[in-house]
Design a protein around this motif. Structure first.
Motif, mmCIF file in Angstrom:
data_model
loop_
_atom_site.group_PDB
_atom_site.id
_atom_site.type_symbol
_atom_site.label_atom_id
_atom_site.label_comp_id
_atom_site.label_asym_id
_atom_site.label_seq_id
_atom_site.Cartn_x
_atom_site.Cartn_y
_atom_site.Cartn_z
ATOM 1 N N ARG A 9 26.914 16.411 -52.645
ATOM 2 C CA ARG A 9 27.414 17.598 -53.417
ATOM 3 C C ARG A 9 26.376 18.570 -53.458
ATOM 4 O O ARG A 9 26.520 19.792 -53.172
ATOM 5 C CB ARG A 9 27.719 17.389 -54.716
ATOM 6 N N GLU A 32 34.293 21.481 -51.396
ATOM 7 C CA GLU A 32 34.780 20.894 -52.433
ATOM 8 C C GLU A 32 34.604 19.392 -52.476
ATOM 9 O O GLU A 32 34.559 18.694 -51.363
ATOM 10 C CB GLU A 32 36.306 21.318 -52.454
ATOM 11 N N PRO A 33 34.094 18.732 -53.594
ATOM 12 C CA PRO A 33 33.851 17.393 -53.748
ATOM 13 C C PRO A 33 35.113 16.479 -53.064
ATOM 14 O O PRO A 33 34.917 15.388 -52.262
ATOM 15 C CB PRO A 33 33.755 17.038 -55.189
#
Length: 226
Positions: free
Chosen positions: A23, A30-31
């Motif tokens: 991350r 986006e995760p």
């Protein structure tokens, strides 16, 4: 000499979430997309989700036959040029390289280079079709820990999707560096494969089967020019 053997990576269990390091390295992704990449759930059609230029773009809406509004993301998935694929594909490979501690990086680079070469010689829509099918097949390999197949072109798929769609040479263009004739007296592009003795008549590419030797243009290949 025995061919070099690369053992497959151990299959990775689906993680509960994207690690903090991933991350941090990919803050614009986006995760959920990172998780889709490392679990091999992300399909070729969804690569645009890894492109920061598109992920925040506003979608368009249309009215369905039932009267409901539908979100249209087709402009994101158009992939009209090679560059529209390369940026998200490089991000995809970078995420996997970090996740697997770098083991398959060389095979990823080979595939990217192969796409660039194909796009320079063949029609883009044909290359895009090949890329999409090839990409989705590799997802199954990676689930088994096998990444080496990214570095090996799929010859059967190339013959089916790509090779029949070589780019046309513009009428009248010529290779000045080699001084070769590229058009026939009638103005049609001369078939290079015919002149190399590799194309049967009639030409599958609808090019002129005449000698490409400067000033000749007769009904024989360059290999028979006297």
């Amino acid at each position: 000499m025995q061919p070099h053997f690369t053992a497959p990576l151990a299959p990775l269990n689906s993680p509960a979430g994207a690690s903090p390091s991933l991350r941090t390295l990919f803050p614009d992704i986006e995760p959920a997309c990172i998780i889709a990449v490392i679990t091999h759930e992300l399909r070729a059609a969804d690569l645009y989700k890894l492109d920061p230029r598109l992920k925040d773009a506003e979608p368009t809406y249309s009215l369905s036959p039932t009267g409901a509004f539908e979100m249209n993301m087709s402009k994101h998935k158009a992939y009209k040029t090679l560059n529209s694929i390369l940026l998200p594909l490089n991000t995809y490979f970078s995420i996997l390289t970090v996740h697997t501690h770098g083991a398959p990086a060389a095979f990823f680079h080979r595939h990217t280079a192969h796409l660039v070469t194909l796009a320079s010689e063949y029609e883009w829509l044909a290359v895009l079709e090949y890329h999409t099918l090839f990409f989705n097949r590799r997802r199954g390999d990676m689930l088994e820990g096998l990444y080496t197949t990214w570095g090996a072109p799929d010859l059967a798929l190339l013959a089916l999707s790509v090779y029949p769609h070589r780019k046309q040479i513009p009428v009248g263009s010529a290779s000045k560096s080699q001084g070769k004739r590229t058009t026939s007296p009638s103005g049609d592009a001369t078939c290079r494969n015919y002149n190399a003795g590799k194309c049967d008549s009639p030409c599958a590419w609808k090019r002129a089967h005449v000698c490409s030797s400067p000033g000749c243009g007769k009904d024989h290949p360059l290999t028979q020019h006297k």
